[in-house]
Design an enzyme around this catalytic site. Sequence first.
Site, PDB file in Angstrom:
ATOM      1  N   ASP A 257       0.828  -1.203   0.000  1.00 26.66           N
ATOM      2  CA  ASP A 257       0.000   0.000   0.000  1.00 26.66           C
ATOM      3  C   ASP A 257       0.864   1.255   0.000  1.00 26.66           C
ATOM      4  O   ASP A 257       0.594   2.212  -0.735  1.00 26.66           O
ATOM      5  CB  ASP A 257      -0.916  -0.021   1.225  1.00 26.66           C
ATOM      6  CG  ASP A 257      -1.811   1.206   1.296  1.00 26.66           C
ATOM      7  OD1 ASP A 257      -2.594   1.413   0.360  1.00 26.66           O
ATOM      8  OD2 ASP A 257      -1.719   1.951   2.294  1.00 26.66           O
ATOM      9  N   SER A 260       2.331   2.085  -3.378  1.00 25.83           N
ATOM     10  CA  SER A 260       1.383   2.152  -4.487  1.00 25.83           C
ATOM     11  C   SER A 260       0.546   3.416  -4.402  1.00 25.83           C
ATOM     12  O   SER A 260       0.271   3.924  -3.320  1.00 25.83           O
ATOM     13  CB  SER A 260       0.460   0.918  -4.447  1.00 25.83           C
ATOM     14  OG  SER A 260      -0.665   1.102  -5.273  1.00 25.83           O
ATOM     15  N   ASN A 346     -15.673   3.802 -10.405  1.00 25.19           N
ATOM     16  CA  ASN A 346     -15.697   5.057 -11.143  1.00 25.19           C
ATOM     17  C   ASN A 346     -14.671   5.063 -12.268  1.00 25.19           C
ATOM     18  O   ASN A 346     -14.960   5.506 -13.373  1.00 25.19           O
ATOM     19  CB  ASN A 346     -15.417   6.228 -10.199  1.00 25.19           C
ATOM     20  CG  ASN A 346     -16.588   6.528  -9.286  1.00 25.19           C
ATOM     21  OD1 ASN A 346     -17.600   7.021  -9.719  1.00 25.19           O
ATOM     22  ND2 ASN A 346     -16.443   6.211  -8.003  1.00 25.19           N
ATOM     23  N   HIS A 751     -11.924   3.923   5.334  1.00 26.99           N
ATOM     24  CA  HIS A 751     -11.872   5.381   5.396  1.00 26.99           C
ATOM     25  C   HIS A 751     -11.208   5.833   6.692  1.00 26.99           C
ATOM     26  O   HIS A 751     -11.385   5.212   7.741  1.00 26.99           O
ATOM     27  CB  HIS A 751     -13.282   5.976   5.322  1.00 26.99           C
ATOM     28  CG  HIS A 751     -13.933   5.774   3.985  1.00 26.99           C
ATOM     29  ND1 HIS A 751     -15.301   5.806   3.809  1.00 26.99           N
ATOM     30  CD2 HIS A 751     -13.404   5.530   2.764  1.00 26.99           C
ATOM     31  CE1 HIS A 751     -15.577   5.601   2.533  1.00 26.99           C
ATOM     32  NE2 HIS A 751     -14.449   5.426   1.882  1.00 26.99           N
ATOM     33  N   VAL A 777     -35.224   5.068   7.667  1.00 26.92           N
ATOM     34  CA  VAL A 777     -34.024   4.264   7.876  1.00 26.92           C
ATOM     35  C   VAL A 777     -34.358   2.793   7.653  1.00 26.92           C
ATOM     36  O   VAL A 777     -35.229   2.243   8.350  1.00 26.92           O
ATOM     37  CB  VAL A 777     -33.453   4.464   9.302  1.00 26.92           C
ATOM     38  CG1 VAL A 777     -32.187   3.628   9.485  1.00 26.92           C
ATOM     39  CG2 VAL A 777     -33.169   5.943   9.565  1.00 26.92           C
TER      40      VAL A 777
END
Length: 1092
Positions: A257, A260, A346, A751, A777
């Site tokens: 990681d 990269s 994406n 995240h 919800v």
Amino acid sequence: MSAKAISEQTGKEFLYKHICTSAAVQNRFRYANVTSDTDWDRLTQDHPWLLTERLVVKPDQLIKCRGKLGLVGVNLDLVGVQEWLKPRLMRETTVAKAKGILKNFLIEPFVAHTQEEEFYICIYATREGDHVLFHHEGGVDVGDVDAKAQRLLVGVDDKLSEDSVKEQLFMHVPEDKKEVLVSFVVGLFNLYEDLYFTYLEINPLVVNQDGVFVLDMAAKIDATADYICKAKWGDVEFPPPFGREAYPEEAYIADLDAKSGASLKLTILNPLGRIWTMVAGGGASVVYSDTICDLGGVDELANYGEYSGAPSEQQTYDYAKTILSLMTREKHHEGKVLIIGGSIANFTNVAATFKGIVRAIKDYQGPLKENGVTIFVRRGGPNYQEGLRVMGEVGKTTGIPIYVFGTETHMTAIVGMALGHQPIPNQPPVAAHTANFLLNSSTNSATPASTRTASFSEPRAANDATLAKKPTAGIPAVKATMLFSRNTKAIMWGMQTRAVQGMLDFDYVCSRDEASVAAIVYPFTGDHKQKFYWGHKEILIPVYKNMADAMKKHPEVDVLISFASLRSAFDSTMETMQYSQIHTIAIIAEGIPEAQTRKLIKRADENGITIIGPATVGGIKPGCFKIGNTGGMLDNILASNLYRPGSVAYVSRSGGMSNELNNIISHATDGVYEGVAIGGDRYPGSTFMDHVIRYQDTPGVKMIVMLGEIGGTEEYKICQGIKDGRITKPVVCWCIGTCATMFSSEVQFGHAGACANQAFETAVAKNQALRDAGAFVPKSFDELGDVIRTVYDELVANGTIVPAQEVPPPTVPMDYSWARELGLIRKPASFMTSICDERGQELIYAGMSITEVFKEEMGLGGVLGLLWFQRRLPRYACQFIEMCLMVTADHGPAVSGAHNTIVCARAGKDLISSLTSGLLTIGDRFGGALDAAAKQFSKAFDSGMLPMEFVNKMKKDGKLIMGIGHRVKSINNPDMRVQILKDFVKGHFPATPMLDYALDVEKITTSKKPNLILNVDGFIGVAFVDLLRMCGGFTRDEADEFVEIGALNGIFVLGRSMGFIGHYLDQKRLKQGLYRHPWDDISYVLPEHMSM
């Protein structure tokens, strides 16, 4: 991930090294680390104070409340410490829900003190600034410090003053300790800022007549600031949370990681588990973990991880083989499942990443079948159809059960299939390739003039929202409600040609009048123009070296899309905010230090600028504008109806999940009005509330969707907004990360902000609060689409939304490069090569990786064998090639090639020019006799001609025998270069018929004249023929072909180049001036009539 916990030892080392204070900080660097491998004799030699002082011992493994858990040994001598450790070291213990082995302990001097000398201090970061908590009573029983402690907020970019500390924190501190404590607290805060801490707690902090003692400490640092703090931090080791082991495979992936531009994460939860995941995307990886846990798989979930950001085939292969290696080490009586999932990408080429996974599956097909592994695949995005096809094919060829699904299947449906909660449907047919979406399905080939530009619910007004208002003296800036329109123009920071072209294609399919990208800023080239496509025709977009020129020449621009790296994003964004024309900035980079992000947020708030990001793909407003790669390629734009506005606006943290929301919303409603991915960092530039309020105030938006996640408290502002009536439109919400409460140890998700530090930051708590506030919800992410559809149908039923008629979008030609990638076209290659391939992760020489070349110690001769002859030659052949290069490297400055090089160098020419001038002299008369000698001797030998017959024929034909003769050397003064080579060849070659024939010719020629010897060119030529014919690696035709095409002369050219370069460097080093040939060495022979 940014905020990472460090060990107490590391935290104290930072403090002792770098704190600047007048307070006397005691016991600096007086700590000793103990593990099961500790040599106590060596330890006491390194730390002699262990033998003379009273001691404290405690585990240093990120365990909270050690004192209350009985995990601190106090006021012991060294023997007492050893006795205290016996029942604890390498023993399993339970802390809250986590079970772990106590394996790392810290010994420090015991500090005798009273309760009145104990204090508590904590500094932690929030979006608004850094909070300093101080309490005059510290220690084990400090209690609820959030409620009891004095609190001081130091705003972003502000400094902590001694006066504010005294006035706001030290109300209950004895006067005799205030000065010492003030100096220490201010120094501690400065240390906290300088070393990019995000959390720093000391409890207790002891202050007595001897000075300040830091007894217990807990800390986190912003790991993304490594490039800033490396000199001060050194190499930091981040320990795993207690209850989870640190595995070498995790370290291996972390190293991949770090090297990269992609994101590769792996956390091993249960190495014996039967459910393994390989998920693309930070947000998607959390959703899959949630679903597995919701369906009862928490105890069998083996790992958490993600790969995203367009990793290469090799990187994906390395990641996949690590997972497959782990999951096939231990068998499970029920077999195992591997879930290869992901949202709709994406910009990642799904087929390319799947090729790496397919390679790994092929390599591990035996262990996978032995372990009864079943694989479930669901993916979407660029070229996903080809990716699914190759994945299905590998299942058929290997016999491994592999079930593949595309965007027609709900993202997490494969989890229910894998866990046996729902049947596996027959494999649905998938489109052959992406191009199916790009072709106009109607028979009319004319391009429509425009598409629908208004929401389904109402005609679009010319100005349906407020624009940003820049600050004036004494009046705060107001941010825009409408960030993008059909006339929005942007500047792109960074040479991201693919993203720019994607934006232009979106503009065209939305029937915009002009391109949305006005200019590109790229500091690493001069001003120029870059070519792009607008539909069928080519257009030029200007590229500027600096921001000022771009802003000056394009005053219509109000958006900046920054693809700057994490190291330059801060400076470039701060520069951009100097220009009043900008009201929106999208920052794509992931890994910007949080302290820098907070400064960006502060400046943006002051200037009325909306920041989207960092760590985001951006956002999209169908029919108007899209940021960079948002929404994926045109196939997804069209499939999700993103070329025209709908009635639903959404906001998400995850970029990948935003594309999944596009898909869900397009299937459940009339489509997306606007969507923004605010980014996965702890402090996104704009918040959920910022965008939800914009949507509330935008007439075209009829309902709102929010995809929140674990960590932070921003979702509670939505709850308050609904309760206060500020938000009246229907809001459908779901917070991902519900699985976190089911894990026994803390897991940091993909995240940076996806980690709950308090109970109210969990996804479960947020979902309940949103439900209680009146938001819609669902029970799980699986039901999100159903809830969105239900709310939408109600709005249609009551007339709030009136569906409009569809208008087909214009067709956009496919780029040549992408069409070729999809296999839709073919074109003859301009070049062909069979010796080298640099396209993959590793350079390949004739099928052999560069790593293998060095591992096998092939040397220069071996590399030459691969590149010239496409063979792995025998060791003796490689040595012979290297010897040839050595003996031909130079033959003094007098020969024509060296002479030319020297003259050229002295004329002031560069290395390449000088080398070339020398190489151009090589030919039949100088140095180029290797090929000619090989051909002549081979022809004579192969025809059965006797050596004498060969010599006589050459004399009769008036031809020189190439490779025979020398100006200086003779039979009486032999060339030692030839002798060295001859000894090697005779000792190592399996047979030397051609050399023997040449030596017989030499006997005849030297009997006529002593200097007609077999020279070094001739020797190498005939010996090489023996090598090619006798080594067993070539057919006779192949051997003859290499001689015919000039391979042997290459040996001389390569070898002599070393000498020519040496002469060039020698002349430069000696600072020799321009060479002029002396007159007395020139014979001027002019015609007689001219001499008169």
